[in-house]
Scaffold this motif. Structure first.
Motif, PDB file in Angstrom:
ATOM      1  N   ALA A  63       0.819  -1.213   0.000  1.00  0.00           N
ATOM      2  CA  ALA A  63       0.000   0.000   0.000  1.00  0.00           C
ATOM      3  C   ALA A  63       0.853   1.262   0.000  1.00  0.00           C
ATOM      4  O   ALA A  63       0.389   2.325  -0.419  1.00  0.00           O
ATOM      5  CB  ALA A  63      -0.951   0.002   1.193  1.00  0.00           C
ATOM      6  N   LEU A  77      -7.659  -3.819  -1.434  1.00  0.00           N
ATOM      7  CA  LEU A  77      -6.933  -3.434  -0.224  1.00  0.00           C
ATOM      8  C   LEU A  77      -7.598  -4.036   0.999  1.00  0.00           C
ATOM      9  O   LEU A  77      -8.827  -4.110   1.085  1.00  0.00           O
ATOM     10  CB  LEU A  77      -6.903  -1.910  -0.091  1.00  0.00           C
ATOM     11  CG  LEU A  77      -6.151  -1.145  -1.170  1.00  0.00           C
ATOM     12  CD1 LEU A  77      -6.468   0.345  -1.074  1.00  0.00           C
ATOM     13  CD2 LEU A  77      -4.653  -1.381  -1.076  1.00  0.00           C
ATOM     14  N   ILE A  84      -7.289   4.187  -7.326  1.00  0.00           N
ATOM     15  CA  ILE A  84      -7.588   3.170  -6.319  1.00  0.00           C
ATOM     16  C   ILE A  84      -8.491   2.084  -6.899  1.00  0.00           C
ATOM     17  O   ILE A  84      -8.276   0.887  -6.672  1.00  0.00           O
ATOM     18  CB  ILE A  84      -8.231   3.813  -5.080  1.00  0.00           C
ATOM     19  CG1 ILE A  84      -7.208   4.718  -4.374  1.00  0.00           C
ATOM     20  CG2 ILE A  84      -8.724   2.742  -4.111  1.00  0.00           C
ATOM     21  CD1 ILE A  84      -7.794   5.567  -3.265  1.00  0.00           C
ATOM     22  N   TYR A 100      -6.471  -0.171  -9.107  1.00  0.00           N
ATOM     23  CA  TYR A 100      -5.661  -1.073  -8.287  1.00  0.00           C
ATOM     24  C   TYR A 100      -6.522  -2.194  -7.702  1.00  0.00           C
ATOM     25  O   TYR A 100      -6.182  -3.377  -7.800  1.00  0.00           O
ATOM     26  CB  TYR A 100      -4.996  -0.286  -7.160  1.00  0.00           C
ATOM     27  CG  TYR A 100      -4.021  -1.107  -6.343  1.00  0.00           C
ATOM     28  CD1 TYR A 100      -2.684  -1.206  -6.723  1.00  0.00           C
ATOM     29  CD2 TYR A 100      -4.424  -1.798  -5.205  1.00  0.00           C
ATOM     30  CE1 TYR A 100      -1.786  -1.973  -5.993  1.00  0.00           C
ATOM     31  CE2 TYR A 100      -3.530  -2.564  -4.467  1.00  0.00           C
ATOM     32  CZ  TYR A 100      -2.206  -2.648  -4.868  1.00  0.00           C
ATOM     33  OH  TYR A 100      -1.327  -3.418  -4.153  1.00  0.00           O
ATOM     34  N   GLU A 101      -7.670  -1.823  -7.141  1.00  0.00           N
ATOM     35  CA  GLU A 101      -8.518  -2.823  -6.475  1.00  0.00           C
ATOM     36  C   GLU A 101      -9.208  -3.755  -7.460  1.00  0.00           C
ATOM     37  O   GLU A 101      -9.727  -4.804  -7.055  1.00  0.00           O
ATOM     38  CB  GLU A 101      -9.541  -2.131  -5.583  1.00  0.00           C
ATOM     39  CG  GLU A 101      -8.932  -1.484  -4.355  1.00  0.00           C
ATOM     40  CD  GLU A 101      -9.928  -1.377  -3.223  1.00  0.00           C
ATOM     41  OE1 GLU A 101      -9.699  -2.002  -2.176  1.00  0.00           O
ATOM     42  OE2 GLU A 101     -10.948  -0.664  -3.404  1.00  0.00           O
ATOM     43  N   GLU A 113      -4.735  -1.812   5.483  1.00  0.00           N
ATOM     44  CA  GLU A 113      -4.116  -0.970   4.461  1.00  0.00           C
ATOM     45  C   GLU A 113      -4.928   0.305   4.237  1.00  0.00           C
ATOM     46  O   GLU A 113      -4.356   1.398   4.093  1.00  0.00           O
ATOM     47  CB  GLU A 113      -3.985  -1.749   3.154  1.00  0.00           C
ATOM     48  CG  GLU A 113      -3.007  -2.906   3.210  1.00  0.00           C
ATOM     49  CD  GLU A 113      -3.010  -3.717   1.930  1.00  0.00           C
ATOM     50  OE1 GLU A 113      -1.952  -3.782   1.287  1.00  0.00           O
ATOM     51  OE2 GLU A 113      -4.064  -4.288   1.581  1.00  0.00           O
ATOM     52  N   ILE A 114      -6.237   0.166   4.228  1.00  0.00           N
ATOM     53  CA  ILE A 114      -7.101   1.340   4.042  1.00  0.00           C
ATOM     54  C   ILE A 114      -6.918   2.317   5.192  1.00  0.00           C
ATOM     55  O   ILE A 114      -6.773   3.528   4.989  1.00  0.00           O
ATOM     56  CB  ILE A 114      -8.575   0.885   3.915  1.00  0.00           C
ATOM     57  CG1 ILE A 114      -8.778   0.132   2.598  1.00  0.00           C
ATOM     58  CG2 ILE A 114      -9.515   2.086   4.005  1.00  0.00           C
ATOM     59  CD1 ILE A 114     -10.122  -0.550   2.493  1.00  0.00           C
ATOM     60  N   LEU A 134      -3.538   4.225   4.903  1.00  0.00           N
ATOM     61  CA  LEU A 134      -3.192   4.942   3.677  1.00  0.00           C
ATOM     62  C   LEU A 134      -2.812   6.408   3.912  1.00  0.00           C
ATOM     63  O   LEU A 134      -1.818   6.886   3.332  1.00  0.00           O
ATOM     64  CB  LEU A 134      -4.337   4.821   2.664  1.00  0.00           C
ATOM     65  CG  LEU A 134      -3.973   5.146   1.210  1.00  0.00           C
ATOM     66  CD1 LEU A 134      -2.842   4.263   0.704  1.00  0.00           C
ATOM     67  CD2 LEU A 134      -5.207   4.997   0.318  1.00  0.00           C
TER      68      LEU A 134
END
Length: 321
Positions: free
Chosen positions: A221, A257, A248, A251-252, A261-262, A265
């Motif tokens: 992350a 995530l 985002i 990526y997801e 990780e969230i 961030l």
């Protein structure tokens, strides 16, 4: 990329005699970037990038970088491939520096990325993280939390030459991050420097990733946090939440995530901003005489850091859950 070390015609000819790529027909330095000496080279066999490793790159790390690019390419990530010489080695020496020849990628880097570009970068970053999961070599991140104190010490005495009170502001942020830096997050191989000039596009379609010479093992992350700062701010250093949301989501689409990780961030983004502010600060204050390099303004990342300090959750970056 940059040019710190000049290469003579005779030295280049002797170096390339070890390779099976033909004679050089054109050779010119690339002034963009700040880390290594890079040259665009055309031979009878095609176009290549010649890199001489300077400054922060250690010779003992080069097998990691070279092996990683070969590993990623085998798993579908488009990136330059080291060219091995007749002896089977991808690493040589030129002008007193470790040197490599790598294949040339088609495409252009984007100076003003749009939402689509940011989505593509997010997806490519996740694909790289997944592809690197079984890479067997390890390299610690020398420019993570432990390295920031050293960077700050190298510039501290002259920091206020760049902006009033920058020394005090930097010291306070460094102390805060040392006390609150998240641990235990999912980790693996990260690029750690995926800025605009390290991603090539053909139109709005991403065509390849380059410059893996900061790649290392760290929190995945954290790599995304670096990209949010590098890609999702406007020229006035205002964050564009639409770009953040696209990155985002991209990526997801491949690697969702986790909750930890969230939650981390915003702190990771603060750390990423401090890291680039400090390395730019050191470079800004120490440009070698005669180097063909344009140092980047550290105050860009001071302003981005101030934004990240105000963020309260990943929702502020565009997270949709």
């Amino acid at each position: 990329m940059a040019v710190y070390t000049e290469v003579s015609d005779d030295a280049l000819r002797a170096f390339l005699a070890l390779y099976e790529i033909g004679d050089v027909t054109s050779f010119k330095g690339i002034a963009e970037g700040v880390e290594n000496s890079n040259f665009l080279m055309r031979t009878a066999a095609g176009q290549y990038i010649l890199t001489l490793y300077e400054k922060r790159v250690k010779a003992e790390d080069l097998p990691f970088f070279i092996g990683l690019m070969e590993h990623l390419a085998q798993r579908g990530v488009t990136c330059p491939q080291p060219v091995r010489n007749r002896a089977g080695s991808a690493l040589g020496e030129l002008a007193g520096r470790p040197a490599t020849v790598a294949t040339f990628l088609d495409g252009l880097w984007i100076r003003r990325p749009n939402v689509r570009h940011c989505s593509e970068v997010g997806e490519a970053l996740a694909r790289m993280h997944l592809a690197g999961a079984d890479f067997p070599l390890k390299r610690a991140n020398a420019l993570s939390l432990e390295g920031w104190r050293t960077l700050f010490g190298a510039a501290e005495a002259r920091t206020d030459e760049v902006a009033p009170h920058l020394r005090e502001e930097s010291a306070a942020e460094l102390a805060f991050l040392e006390a609150h830096w998240p641990t235990g997050l999912p980790s693996g191989v990260i690029h750690a420097d995926l800025f605009n000039d390290n991603v090539f596009f053909l139109g709005e379609k991403l065509s390849g990733l380059i410059d893996f010479y900061f790649a290392c093992n760290d929190a995945l992350a954290y790599d995304l946090a670096i990209c949010l700062s590098a890609w999702c701010f406007e020229p006035d250093n205002e964050f564009n939440v639409s770009k953040g949301r696209a990155m985002i989501a991209g990526y997801e689409s491949l690697r969702p995530l986790g909750e930890a990780e969230i939650a981390a961030l915003p702190l990771l983004a603060r750390g990423a901003a401090l890291r680039f502010m400090l390395t730019r600060l050191v470079d800004w204050l120490n440009v070698p005489t005669g180097a063909k390099v344009a140092p980047k303004n550290p105050l860009e990342y001071r302003d981005k850091l101030r934004f990240h300090q105000r963020v309260r959750s990943a929702v502020d970056y565009g997270l949709m859950r």
